[in-house]
Write a protein that holds these residues in place. Structure first.
Motif, short mmCIF file in Angstrom:
data_model
loop_
_atom_site.label_atom_id
_atom_site.label_comp_id
_atom_site.label_asym_id
_atom_site.label_seq_id
_atom_site.Cartn_x
_atom_site.Cartn_y
_atom_site.Cartn_z
N LYS A 138 25.78 63.50 86.44
CA LYS A 138 25.97 63.13 85.10
C LYS A 138 27.53 63.02 84.60
N LYS A 139 28.14 63.82 85.08
CA LYS A 139 29.68 63.84 84.61
C LYS A 139 30.44 62.42 85.14
N PHE A 140 29.83 61.63 85.80
CA PHE A 140 30.27 60.70 86.31
C PHE A 140 29.72 59.32 85.40
N ILE A 141 28.82 59.72 84.68
CA ILE A 141 28.20 58.60 84.12
C ILE A 141 28.05 58.70 82.80
N ALA A 142 28.47 57.37 81.88
CA ALA A 142 28.49 57.46 80.48
C ALA A 142 27.12 57.84 79.67
N LYS A 143 27.27 58.50 78.51
CA LYS A 143 26.33 58.73 78.02
C LYS A 143 25.17 58.11 77.64
N GLU A 144 25.41 56.78 77.39
CA GLU A 144 24.42 55.71 76.99
C GLU A 144 23.65 55.55 78.56
N ALA A 145 24.10 55.66 79.71
CA ALA A 145 23.41 55.41 80.76
C ALA A 145 22.77 56.48 81.61
N GLN A 146 22.83 57.73 80.96
CA GLN A 146 22.64 59.03 81.72
C GLN A 146 20.92 59.15 81.96
N GLY A 147 20.35 58.20 81.06
CA GLY A 147 18.83 58.02 80.99
C GLY A 147 18.23 57.44 82.15
N ARG A 148 19.03 56.71 82.95
CA ARG A 148 18.73 56.10 84.09
C ARG A 148 18.20 57.04 85.22
N LEU A 149 18.81 58.27 85.47
CA LEU A 149 18.26 59.09 86.22
C LEU A 149 17.33 59.98 85.84
N PRO A 179 38.56 51.85 91.03
CA PRO A 179 36.81 51.76 90.95
C PRO A 179 36.24 52.31 92.53
N LYS A 180 36.97 51.72 93.48
CA LYS A 180 36.54 52.01 94.74
C LYS A 180 36.53 53.78 94.83
N GLU A 181 37.53 54.37 94.34
CA GLU A 181 37.92 55.73 94.90
C GLU A 181 36.87 56.56 94.02
N PHE A 182 36.56 56.05 92.73
CA PHE A 182 35.70 56.62 91.75
C PHE A 182 34.41 56.63 92.40
N LYS A 204 28.20 49.35 87.40
CA LYS A 204 29.15 48.54 86.41
C LYS A 204 29.77 50.06 85.91
N LEU A 205 31.13 49.88 85.62
CA LEU A 205 32.16 50.96 85.35
C LEU A 205 32.88 50.43 83.99
N ARG A 206 33.20 51.44 83.36
CA ARG A 206 34.24 50.95 82.15
C ARG A 206 35.23 52.30 82.02
N ARG A 207 36.14 52.12 81.29
CA ARG A 207 37.19 53.11 81.12
C ARG A 207 36.59 54.50 80.38
N ALA A 208 36.88 55.39 80.47
CA ALA A 208 36.40 56.46 79.97
C ALA A 208 36.64 56.51 78.60
N ASP A 209 35.79 57.48 77.71
CA ASP A 209 36.11 57.55 76.31
C ASP A 209 37.43 57.67 75.75
N PRO A 210 37.74 57.39 74.66
CA PRO A 210 39.19 57.63 73.94
C PRO A 210 39.50 59.04 74.05
N GLY A 211 40.74 59.34 74.57
CA GLY A 211 41.08 60.73 74.69
C GLY A 211 40.93 61.36 76.11
N THR A 212 40.18 60.74 76.92
CA THR A 212 40.22 61.08 78.15
C THR A 212 40.74 60.02 79.11
N GLN A 213 40.66 60.54 80.25
CA GLN A 213 41.08 59.58 81.35
C GLN A 213 40.12 59.36 82.54
N GLY A 214 40.33 58.35 83.27
CA GLY A 214 39.18 57.82 84.35
C GLY A 214 38.42 56.96 83.84
N LEU A 215 37.27 56.97 84.68
CA LEU A 215 36.15 55.78 84.56
C LEU A 215 34.71 56.62 84.40
N LEU A 216 33.97 55.63 83.83
CA LEU A 216 32.53 56.12 83.79
C LEU A 216 31.44 54.86 84.34
#
Length: 593
Positions: free
Chosen positions: A83-94, A60-63, A155-167
């Motif tokens: 936006k590539k760092f942000i989950a789709k449900e939160a992209q409207g925040r920006l 999470p720190k590196e992300f 707040k972060l969560r794991r990326a969507d299934p089939g992908t790696q990393g965080l969102l």
């Protein structure tokens, strides 16, 4: 025909040798001797690469550190990169803005991000404690920050299934950029505006993404000139005529460049002034520049000859060092540097606490702070050869700081600034003093830039810069702009280079000396432990001259010191001491240039 691209020259390393590319830790014992990592006009700070994209890291720190650099680069793609760092449900925040309105909040991390595991399913909260440095606008200016120290939560969560990393699932509604990313992914440039009577060019510091193609950089610099100065500097300089703008991009090939503008009332004298601005604002260019107004050829400028015919600082001479010893000004002899004679009459060179000497044409300006009956007064004078000073109209104060002369082309009306009993005063060549109004707090130090139209102030223990007009002998100080600094409880400041300041304060553990850009963005320690609070600081803000290294300064922290390298100024280096004089310690060192 070979198409010539703008070559960006590295005018100075951003970091001292051995630190380049690795960043600066929050706490360091490094002492930088000699030239600091000042970067001047047209330099390219960063690697020239694109800012980071979202990686597969699950740290999470590196992300979050990657996210805080993602907005760097060209404005048009800033939101898409973030936006590539942000989950789709939160992209409207920006809320997306037009590229011309995109503003990045530049922050300096005060500590490493703090991570809290919220659930076993892989959700985290990351807290970032930061200092707001400024707002980076589309025109390359870094304006005053909206706030001070702030805390951002993600707040972060794991990326969507089939992908790696965080969102990111929750975030502040602001585009953030760390000062480290600003250094790495942006180049720095200086554009120049005329003062109010168009006798002196005044620098204005800008940023441009390193990813911008070389052929577009010249165009951006010209757009900055036609768009006007930075907000904080505007009251001290002159804009180009309203309605001036580029008709198309700047083009160039084989050392010949073409700038095509709209410009109301494009008289020859206005074009001549603009030609000088362009020559200095485009210092990386050589050859000729064709200046067109609405497609009509009006002026051809040999850029090198224009800079030679109109130097930025025509009165700059080889600096000489002086100090106060036994209550009198004495020259200092250090290494192979030139040693000057004291230009003040011996009868007036008594009971001196601190002093400032400057040159105006063929004359020397002298401002002496002297002590009498536990009080202090300012004495000033000017002349060729030996200068006498006058105190007939000078007031008595409990304490007076180091005075400064404003270097200006107006040699008939010398003027300066000094702090006395917590108030900033103007003074003229006859020792007349009047307070500068509308300052927000008690002032403890003032310093003047080489151009004479920008000053640095310490007010209420914080660092400020402000524009100055000194035309016709009337000194006007514009609204100060606060700079965010790593140090607190500041005590001293001076101009270290054209766009850099050296200042002293406390880093939370001990007194230290730091360097900063004129906008406060880039800072690091020059001396991380001075041993005692710095009460006096004087620098040579010019370029390399003779035997004296660039970026030289002297200071007093109980005793007097110099850099290049950091050593104490010794009694044996004080010249013209009378035989049998009572031994003393050198104090209040300063330069004459």
């Amino acid at each position: 025909m070979r198409r010539r691209l703008l070559t960006v020259l590295l005018a100075g390393a951003l970091l001292p040798a051995g630190l380049a590319g690795c960043g600066i830790p929050d706490r360091t014992e490094v002492q930088v001797d000699g030239r600091g990592p000042a970067v001047e006009s047209g330099s390219l700070n960063g690697s020239g690469g694109q800012p980071p994209t979202r990686s597969a890291t699950e740290d999470p720190k590196e992300f979050i550190r990657e996210y805080l650099a993602a907005a760097a680069g060209e404005r048009e793609q800033a939101y898409d990169r973030v936006k590539k760092f942000i989950a789709k449900e939160a992209q409207g925040r920006l809320r997306k803005k037009q590229s011309s309105e995109v503003e990045l909040t530049v922050v300096r991390l005060l500590e490493s991000p703090e991570t809290t595991l919220l659930t076993n399913q892989g959700t985290w909260q990351v807290t970032v404690r930061a200092q707001q440095v400024g707002v980076l606008r589309a025109d390359g200016t870094l304006e005053e920050p909206a706030g001070r120290d702030v805390e951002y939560k993600f707040k972060l969560r794991r990326a969507d299934p089939g992908t790696q990393g965080l969102l990111i699932t929750d975030l502040p509604n602001v585009l953030l950029l760390t000062d480290e990313a600003l250094r790495q992914y942006y180049g720095t440039y200086t554009v120049y505006f005329w003062n109010s009577d168009q006798s002196q060019l005044v620098p204005d510091w800008r940023y441009l993404p390193s990813a911008v193609p070389a052929e577009r950089r010249v165009t951006e610099v010209v757009r900055w000139l036609t768009g006007g100065p930075s907000e904080w500097l505007a009251s001290g300089v002159t804009k180009v005529p309203d309605g001036t703008g580029l008709i198309n991009n700047v083009t160039g090939s084989d050392d010949r460049w073409e700038v095509n503008l709209t410009m109301p009332a494009a008289y020859d004298d206005r074009l001549a002034k603009l030609a000088t601005q362009l020559a200095w604002s485009l210092q990386e260019l050589t050859g000729q520049l064709d200046l067109k107004i609405q497609n009509q050829q009006r002026r051809t400028v040999d850029l090198g000859q224009e800079r030679e015919a109109h130097p930025l600082y025509p009165n700059l001479r080889t600096p000489e060092r002086f100090c106060v010893y036994g209550g009198a000004i004495h020259p200092l002899a250090i290494g192979n540097e030139p040693v000057g004679a004291v230009p003040v009459a011996a009868a007036d060179n008594r009971n001196v606490v601190s002093a400032a000497l400057s040159r105006a044409g063929d004359e020397v300006l002298a401002a002496l702070v002297t002590r009498s009956d536990q009080k202090q007064r300012l004495q000033v004078g000017s002349g060729r050869g030996e200068v006498t000073v006058d105190n007939r109209s000078s007031r008595l104060f409990r304490s007076i700081g180091r005075p400064v002369w404003l270097r200006s082309a107006d040699v008939q009306h010398p003027s300066g600034l000094v702090v006395a009993d917590g108030t900033l005063y103007r003074f003229d060549g006859a020792a007349g003093m009047s307070p500068v109004d509308d300052l927000s707090g008690p002032v403890t130090a003032v310093a003047a830039s080489l151009d004479g139209h920008r000053i640095a102030l310490i007010m209420s223990g914080e660092l400020y810069v402000a524009p100055v007009s000194a035309d016709g002998g009337v000194v006007t100080v514009g609204k100060p702009r606060r700079l965010a600094t790593r140090l607190t409880k500041l005590t001293a400041v001076d101009w270290y280079a054209e766009n850099y300041l050296v200042f002293a304060g406390n880093d939370g553990r001990q007194p230290a000396i730091y360097q900063t850009t004129v906008d406060g963005a880039v800072q690091f320690p020059l001396n991380s432990d001075t041993g005692a609070p710095v009460s006096h600081l004087a620098a040579f803000p010019g370029g390399s001259s003779g035997a004296l290294p660039s970026y030289s300064f002297m200071y007093q922290a109980t005793r007097a010191y110099r850099n290049n390298p950091f050593t104490e100024i010794e009694r044996a280096q004080v010249r013209d001491v009378a035989a049998g004089a009572k031994p003393s310690d050198p104090s209040a060192p300063f330069f004459l240039y």
